[in-house]
Design an enzyme around this catalytic site. Structure first.
Site, PDB file in Angstrom:
ATOM      1  N   MET A  15       0.850  -1.194   0.000  1.00 51.68           N
ATOM      2  CA  MET A  15       0.000   0.000   0.000  1.00 51.68           C
ATOM      3  C   MET A  15       0.888   1.247   0.000  1.00 51.68           C
ATOM      4  SD  MET A  15      -3.451  -0.913   2.025  1.00 51.68           S
ATOM      5  CE  MET A  15      -2.831  -0.688   3.667  1.00 51.68           C
ATOM      6  N   ALA A  17       4.244   3.827   0.823  1.00 52.32           N
ATOM      7  CA  ALA A  17       5.028   4.297   1.974  1.00 52.32           C
ATOM      8  C   ALA A  17       6.094   3.250   2.305  1.00 52.32           C
ATOM      9  CB  ALA A  17       4.144   4.600   3.180  1.00 52.32           C
ATOM     10  N   HIS A  19       9.304   1.034   3.115  1.00 52.23           N
ATOM     11  CA  HIS A  19      10.420   1.138   4.047  1.00 52.23           C
ATOM     12  C   HIS A  19      11.296  -0.102   3.870  1.00 52.23           C
ATOM     13  CE1 HIS A  19       8.052  -1.707   6.328  1.00 52.23           C
ATOM     14  NE2 HIS A  19       7.052  -0.847   6.386  1.00 52.23           N
ATOM     15  N   HIS A  22       9.568  -3.463   3.374  1.00 54.80           N
ATOM     16  CA  HIS A  22       9.086  -3.763   2.020  1.00 54.80           C
ATOM     17  C   HIS A  22      10.265  -4.117   1.112  1.00 54.80           C
ATOM     18  CE1 HIS A  22       5.781  -0.915   3.312  1.00 54.80           C
ATOM     19  NE2 HIS A  22       5.081  -1.931   2.874  1.00 54.80           N
ATOM     20  N   ASP A 134       2.175  -8.889   9.357  1.00 55.40           N
ATOM     21  CA  ASP A 134       0.712  -9.030   9.390  1.00 55.40           C
ATOM     22  C   ASP A 134       0.427 -10.529   9.340  1.00 55.40           C
ATOM     23  OD1 ASP A 134      -0.197  -6.165   9.146  1.00 55.40           O
ATOM     24  OD2 ASP A 134       1.127  -6.323   7.423  1.00 55.40           O
ATOM     25  N   SER A 169       7.002  -0.539  10.038  1.00 56.50           N
ATOM     26  CA  SER A 169       5.631  -0.384   9.557  1.00 56.50           C
ATOM     27  C   SER A 169       5.495   1.000   8.954  1.00 56.50           C
ATOM     28  CB  SER A 169       4.665  -0.523  10.740  1.00 56.50           C
ATOM     29  OG  SER A 169       3.413   0.039  10.421  1.00 56.50           O
ATOM     30  N   ARG A 171       3.128   2.863   9.303  1.00 60.29           N
ATOM     31  CA  ARG A 171       2.469   3.729  10.292  1.00 60.29           C
ATOM     32  C   ARG A 171       3.455   4.326  11.302  1.00 60.29           C
ATOM     33  NH1 ARG A 171      -1.869   0.062   9.394  1.00 60.29           N
ATOM     34  NH2 ARG A 171      -3.781   1.199   8.987  1.00 60.29           N
TER      35      ARG A 171
HETATM   36  O1  PAF Z   1      -0.131  -5.671   3.724  1.00 60.00           O
HETATM   37  C1  PAF Z   1      -0.521  -4.783   2.949  1.00 60.00           C
HETATM   38  O2  PAF Z   1       0.183  -3.828   2.676  1.00 60.00           O
HETATM   39  C2  PAF Z   1      -1.923  -4.889   2.356  1.00 60.00           C
HETATM   40  O3  PAF Z   1      -2.810  -5.442   3.247  1.00 60.00           O
HETATM   41  C3  PAF Z   1      -1.947  -5.617   1.014  1.00 60.00           C
HETATM   42  C4  PAF Z   1      -1.534  -7.068   1.151  1.00 60.00           C
HETATM   43  C5  PAF Z   1      -1.042  -4.917   0.022  1.00 60.00           C
HETATM   44  C6  PAF Z   1      -3.368  -5.617   0.440  1.00 60.00           C
HETATM   45  O4  PAF Z   1      -3.845  -4.310   0.254  1.00 60.00           O
END
Ligand code: PAF
Length: 264
Positions: A15, A17, A19, A22, A134, A169, A171
């Site tokens: 989604m 942003a 870091h 990712h 997550d 995260s 956030r």
């Molecule tokens: O983990 C996330 O960033 C979101 O939940 C995902 C898997 C991209 C789905 O929108």
């Protein structure tokens, strides 16, 4: 933005942003396939709170630079019309969708599964990488892929932590310096519980450490069996502690494998 697909393809849905967490997913994806597609789409269906959606950090230019430097071959930022050209049929996350995160984020996992399935349909990747951060999301996506017999290998990527233990995260940039200090209670509680080999002691320690921090309000703190999300017992071979809670108006989650239960 035109979607460019080259196979074999490993997919990292995000989604934005981005870091270092990712970026680690992208590095892992690259070890599975030469082509790595990163999507950046803030999925409104998975936000139960409009303020959270409005405040979700967005930085597409920065994301493209970070994704490419980690090895992404294509960064795709679809519009809402591309993802949902018509009213989407919602995928129901089932009973587990209403537990733990689902208690506090009603409909969240239905929204996550709906967008992930839609992205998979558009991209047809051979591999898709999701972070353990997550964990309930990871579990539900894996379950969906199995139940729908989708020909996609789901790769589990470990949590990336700051040097002081805070799980990365998007956030976290909303943490004030005081909240940033308080946020360390999550990893501290997990690390302390992971020292215990008795499950009851591990649960006790988890709660004790969290409760000792007055700035943190617990949503849940549990030890589950990571293979089915039932509550772990002393016989559980793969126990994992999961935590969620609030620091002022910011909700944080974290989790860690435990050493209690039947592992010893
Ligand atoms: O983990 C996330 O960033 C979101 O939940 C995902 C898997 C991209 C789905 O929108």
């Amino acid at each position: 933005m035109e979607l460019e697909l080259k196979h074999p393809l490993a997919f990292v849905p995000t989604m934005g942003a981005l870091h270092a967490g990712h970026q680690s997913l992208i590095t892992i994806a690259k070890s599975y396939a030469p082509n790595v597609l990163v999507s950046v789409f803030v999925n409104p269906l998975q936000f139960e709170n409009p303020d959270d959606l409005a405040q979700y950090p967005r930085d597409l230019d920065g994301d493209a630079v970070k994704a490419e430097s980690a090895g992404a071959t294509f960064v795709w930022s679809p519009t809402i019309e591309e993802i949902y050209p018509a009213q989407p049929s919602i995928i129901n996350a089932g009973e587990l969708g209403n537990l733990f995160e689902g208690v506090h984020r009603f409909g969240h996992f239905d929204g996550v599964l709906t967008v992930v399935k839609r992205l998979f349909d558009l991209i047809n990747p051979q591999f898709a990488v999701f972070g353990e951060k997550d964990f309930q999301q990871f579990f539900l996506i894996k379950k969906m892929v199995k139940e729908l017999a989708l020909p996609i290998e789901i790769i589990q990527a470990p949590i990336v932590r700051e040097a002081d233990g805070l799980a990365m995260s998007s956030r976290n940039i909303r943490l004030t310096s005081d909240s940033r200090t308080i946020s360390l209670v999550l990893s501290r509680a997990l690390e302390s519980a992971a020292q215990e080999i008795d499950i009851n002691k591990a649960r006790k320690v988890l709660h004790e450490v969290l409760r000792a921090e007055p700035g943190f309000t617990i949503d849940y703190a549990e030890i589950i069996d990571e293979n089915d999300f039932t509550l772990a017992t002393e016989a559980t071979l793969s126990p994992r502690a999961i935590i969620a809670g609030w620091i002022n108006d910011l909700r944080l989650i974290d989790n860690m494998q435990m050493n209690c239960g039947g592992t010893r």
